[in-house]
Scaffold this motif. Structure first.
Motif, PDB file in Angstrom:
ATOM      1  N   HIS A   1      46.606  39.365  45.493  1.00 17.31           N
ATOM      2  CA  HIS A   1      45.750  38.178  45.396  1.00 17.31           C
ATOM      3  C   HIS A   1      44.622  38.421  44.385  1.00 17.31           C
TER       4      HIS A   1
ATOM      5  N   HIS B   1      42.785  36.841  40.833  1.00 20.12           N
ATOM      6  CA  HIS B   1      42.670  35.655  39.973  1.00 20.12           C
ATOM      7  C   HIS B   1      42.369  36.024  38.532  1.00 20.12           C
TER       8      HIS B   1
ATOM      9  N   LYS C   1      51.825  30.554  44.266  1.00 19.89           N
ATOM     10  CA  LYS C   1      50.532  30.398  44.944  1.00 19.89           C
ATOM     11  C   LYS C   1      50.176  28.921  45.037  1.00 19.89           C
TER      12      LYS C   1
ATOM     13  N   ASP D   1      41.433  39.033  46.520  1.00 23.17           N
ATOM     14  CA  ASP D   1      40.862  37.771  46.057  1.00 23.17           C
ATOM     15  C   ASP D   1      39.842  38.031  44.936  1.00 23.17           C
TER      16      ASP D   1
HETATM   17 ZN   LIG Z   1      41.944  33.317  45.991  1.00 25.10          ZN
END
Ligand SMILES: [Zn+2]
Length: 336
Positions: A13, A15, A144, A269
């Motif tokens: 995960h 970005h 995603k 994340d």
């Molecule tokens: Zn995320």
């Protein structure tokens, strides 16, 4: 070398964000209170605010690549981000906080073997199935989506064929669950993991990002719904991404318990900041471990080491290798 890395941890995960500088096709919309939030995140990455008006996209990738290479991770899944569509499949141009094209993540993954491509396709798009096939052919490892931010009611029967195609291709779905505060929310009612029933029933391996846990004080907490659903759906997993922010951390003790622990996979994340102090304040880790984590400037490594200190079993960090779709270049360990 590729055989080797599947024994190392993987972060599913991560970005990539861009302004479109250098022709990447990305865009980023920051209004109101999202500007200070972005400033704060950039500071954690060691990037100056001015980077936003310069060669931002290249700087982001350079930082991410450097940290990935310097970490104990074998690979990271970098995520595309599709735009918002209405249920009739019309793109809603005025909605959405950021956009990352699938081709951009493919391009980065081709250049850097540590990056695995996670695509994003709104299933209401008129070309959704064609785009899915194109992404499968290009080596996507997962798909995603953020149902509450991209306006995706996964239980809409019109998406059945899309989920079936994903299941046939063994492409897992990583779906955001719980409240969201960095990206604009367009359908707060779609934050519940219950929105994932149809893809689960179609046989898709689904990973509920954040395990349905709430991130803001006033969000509904769907963690218990998620945990209950794992008992009904053997193909449901959860990621422990952004668990180091104060509120989500409250579910760490339940996540360490069997049988739920065997359904969790590691994700950070990135670029969400990581704070070890909250875990110490809750009594989860001793002060010495907290200090050791706080000394790690590399966010990817810091998140991984904090989760190890919290007691997540080592399998949490490698389990995703068995869930991700095996691309053309992937080793031959079959999905379980
Ligand atoms: Zn995320």
């Amino acid at each position: 070398m590729l055989q080797d890395r599947t024994t190392k941890p993987i972060d599913i995960h991560v970005h990539v964000v861009g302004t479109g500088a250098g022709g990447t096709g990305c865009w980023l919309r920051m209004s109101g209170w999202r500007r200070p939030l972005a400033w704060f995140m950039l500071r954690h990455l060691g990037m100056p605010w001015q980077a936003l008006s310069g060669d931002f996209d290249r700087l982001w990738v350079e930082r991410l690549l450097q940290w990935t290479q310097q970490s104990s991770l074998g690979a990271v899944v970098i995520l595309a981000q599709d735009q918002v569509y209405d249920p009739q499949g019309r793109r809603v141009d005025q909605a959405g906080t950021f956009y990352v094209p699938n081709d951009y993540v493919f391009q980065l993954a081709k250049k850097h073997p540590q990056f695995l491509p996670g695509v994003s396709i709104h299933p209401a798009r008129p070309d959704a199935l064609e785009e899915l096939d194109r992404c499968l052919a290009a080596g996507a490892v997962l798909l995603k989506c953020l149902p509450n931010c991209q306006n995706i009611d996964c239980n809409d029967p019109r998406f059945t064929r899309f989920w079936e195609r994903m299941a046939e291709a063994r492409l897992p779905l990583l779906a955001h669950t719980g409240g969201e505060h960095t990206v604009e929310v367009v359908r707060p009612d779609l934050a519940t993991p219950r929105v994932l029933k149809l893809p689960l029933e179609c046989g898709v391996t689904v990973i509920a990002a954040h395990c349905g846990a709430r991130s803001g004080l006033w969000d509904t907490d769907f963690f218990s719904s998620f945990a209950e659903m794992t008992r009904h759906y053997p193909n449901l997993y959860g990621d422990i991404s952004a668990f180091s922010v104060p509120i989500r951390g409250r579910h760490v003790p339940e996540c360490l318990q069997a049988p739920l622990a065997s359904r969790l996979v590691h994700g950070s994340d990135f670029p969400v900041p990581v704070y070890a102090y909250w875990s110490w304040l809750r009594g989860y880790i001793p002060l010495a471990a907290c200090r050791t984590c706080e000394r790690i400037p590399n966010l990817l490594e810091k998140d991984l080491q904090l989760k190890r200190a919290l007691g997540f079993p080592e399998a949490t960090f490698t389990r995703a290798w068995q869930l991700l779709r095996r691309g053309p270049e992937r080793p031959s360990n079959e999905q379980t």
